[in-house]
Design a protein around this motif. Sequence first.
Motif, PDB file in Angstrom:
ATOM      1  N   ASP A  52       0.940  -1.073  -0.059  1.00 41.34           N
ATOM      2  CA  ASP A  52       0.039  -0.017  -0.065  1.00 41.34           C
ATOM      3  C   ASP A  52       1.049   1.215  -0.039  1.00 41.34           C
ATOM      4  OD1 ASP A  52       0.690  -0.044   2.538  1.00 41.34           O
ATOM      5  OD2 ASP A  52      -0.926  -0.001   3.620  1.00 41.34           O
ATOM      6  N   ALA A  53       0.290   2.268  -0.101  1.00 35.07           N
ATOM      7  CA  ALA A  53       1.040   3.558  -0.030  1.00 35.07           C
ATOM      8  C   ALA A  53       1.706   4.024   1.001  1.00 35.07           C
ATOM      9  CB  ALA A  53      -0.003   4.791  -0.258  1.00 35.07           C
ATOM     10  N   ASN A  54       1.457   3.467   2.264  1.00 38.48           N
ATOM     11  CA  ASN A  54       2.194   3.842   3.360  1.00 38.48           C
ATOM     12  C   ASN A  54       3.490   2.953   3.528  1.00 38.48           C
ATOM     13  OD1 ASN A  54       0.193   5.768   4.427  1.00 38.48           O
ATOM     14  ND2 ASN A  54      -0.793   4.063   5.520  1.00 38.48           N
ATOM     15  N   PHE A  55       3.367   1.588   3.191  1.00 42.06           N
ATOM     16  CA  PHE A  55       4.473   0.838   3.039  1.00 42.06           C
ATOM     17  C   PHE A  55       5.394   1.352   2.262  1.00 42.06           C
ATOM     18  CE2 PHE A  55       6.483  -2.976   1.107  1.00 42.06           C
ATOM     19  CZ  PHE A  55       7.187  -2.982   2.297  1.00 42.06           C
ATOM     20  N   LEU A  56       5.040   1.746   0.788  1.00 44.41           N
ATOM     21  CA  LEU A  56       5.973   2.390  -0.132  1.00 44.41           C
ATOM     22  C   LEU A  56       6.494   3.544   0.179  1.00 44.41           C
ATOM     23  CD1 LEU A  56       4.094   1.107  -3.536  1.00 44.41           C
ATOM     24  CD2 LEU A  56       6.017   0.187  -2.435  1.00 44.41           C
ATOM     25  N   GLU A  57       5.916   4.448   0.819  1.00 44.22           N
ATOM     26  CA  GLU A  57       6.180   5.802   1.408  1.00 44.22           C
ATOM     27  C   GLU A  57       7.499   5.296   2.369  1.00 44.22           C
ATOM     28  OE1 GLU A  57       5.997   9.965   1.684  1.00 44.22           O
ATOM     29  OE2 GLU A  57       4.543   8.717   0.498  1.00 44.22           O
ATOM     30  N   ALA A  58       7.207   4.417   3.124  1.00 44.48           N
ATOM     31  CA  ALA A  58       8.309   3.900   4.101  1.00 44.48           C
ATOM     32  C   ALA A  58       9.509   3.420   3.731  1.00 44.48           C
ATOM     33  CB  ALA A  58       7.929   3.109   5.315  1.00 44.48           C
ATOM     34  N   MET A  59       9.592   2.639   2.495  1.00 38.34           N
ATOM     35  CA  MET A  59      10.639   1.787   1.682  1.00 38.34           C
ATOM     36  C   MET A  59      11.321   2.972   0.702  1.00 38.34           C
ATOM     37  SD  MET A  59      10.981  -1.032   2.877  1.00 38.34           S
ATOM     38  CE  MET A  59      10.362  -0.921   4.644  1.00 38.34           C
ATOM     39  N   ARG A  60      10.635   3.972   0.392  1.00 38.62           N
ATOM     40  CA  ARG A  60      11.311   4.848  -0.598  1.00 38.62           C
ATOM     41  C   ARG A  60      11.842   6.086  -0.209  1.00 38.62           C
ATOM     42  NH1 ARG A  60       6.464   5.093  -5.064  1.00 38.62           N
ATOM     43  NH2 ARG A  60       5.504   5.657  -3.248  1.00 38.62           N
ATOM     44  N   GLY A  61      12.591   6.736  -0.857  1.00 42.23           N
ATOM     45  CA  GLY A  61      13.605   7.831  -0.378  1.00 42.23           C
ATOM     46  C   GLY A  61      14.705   7.515   0.003  1.00 42.23           C
ATOM     47  N   LYS A  62      15.670   8.632   0.100  1.00 38.06           N
ATOM     48  CA  LYS A  62      17.122   8.395   0.511  1.00 38.06           C
ATOM     49  C   LYS A  62      17.296   8.270   1.989  1.00 38.06           C
ATOM     50  CE  LYS A  62      18.796  11.001  -3.564  1.00 38.06           C
ATOM     51  NZ  LYS A  62      19.983  11.720  -4.052  1.00 38.06           N
ATOM     52  N   ASN A  63      18.242   7.302   2.147  1.00 34.64           N
ATOM     53  CA  ASN A  63      18.653   7.266   3.503  1.00 34.64           C
ATOM     54  C   ASN A  63      19.555   8.472   4.010  1.00 34.64           C
ATOM     55  OD1 ASN A  63      17.206   4.714   3.633  1.00 34.64           O
ATOM     56  ND2 ASN A  63      18.966   3.772   3.064  1.00 34.64           N
TER      57      ASN A  63
ATOM     58  N   TYR B 172      13.858  -0.019  -1.288  1.00 32.22           N
ATOM     59  CA  TYR B 172      12.865   0.086  -2.809  1.00 32.22           C
ATOM     60  C   TYR B 172      13.905   0.286  -3.949  1.00 32.22           C
ATOM     61  CZ  TYR B 172       9.032   1.028  -6.016  1.00 32.22           C
ATOM     62  OH  TYR B 172       8.005   1.345  -6.956  1.00 32.22           O
ATOM     63  N   MET B 173      14.685   0.842  -3.851  1.00 29.03           N
ATOM     64  CA  MET B 173      15.770   1.118  -5.227  1.00 29.03           C
ATOM     65  C   MET B 173      16.618   0.021  -5.196  1.00 29.03           C
ATOM     66  SD  MET B 173      14.791   3.580  -6.815  1.00 29.03           S
ATOM     67  CE  MET B 173      16.164   3.195  -8.038  1.00 29.03           C
ATOM     68  N   LYS B 174      17.025  -0.697  -4.223  1.00 28.14           N
ATOM     69  CA  LYS B 174      17.858  -1.952  -3.965  1.00 28.14           C
ATOM     70  C   LYS B 174      17.099  -2.952  -4.755  1.00 28.14           C
ATOM     71  CE  LYS B 174      20.659  -1.032  -0.214  1.00 28.14           C
ATOM     72  NZ  LYS B 174      20.980  -1.374   1.347  1.00 28.14           N
TER      73      LYS B 174
END
Length: 121
Positions: A34-45, A53-55
């Motif tokens: 869902d959107a919340n999960f993907l939001e948590a996995m995306r973005g730069k560390n 997500y990018m890995k």
Amino acid sequence: MTNLLNRVYEKILLFRSIIFRGDYRYAMLVGFGDANFLEAMRGKNEDGSPSPYMKLNGTFVHFIIIQSLSLFLASLTRALGISDFTIVFYVGSALFFYSLLTIVATALAVLNFASWFDKFD
């Protein structure tokens, strides 16, 4: 000559069907969650390393490229009649075994990502 062209054309059609089928699977893979999960996995560390997500995307794109390259080179060398040369055999075998390892790596990356989704949900 016509027989060679027909064989090359058949291999290209097979190669194209495999590539397009892989693209659909890729779209299904990156679309789960869902959107919340993907939001948590995306973005730069914070340390600048790629996000999980990018890995996963990088692993899957690498898998598609290596599999495509392996199939293309196998078809090309077979159509040109050079698949029996020793150097072609060893390079092709190395690429084949590496492509098998990318299957394992991709499967483990998907399993890891799915386990995070299971914990998050």
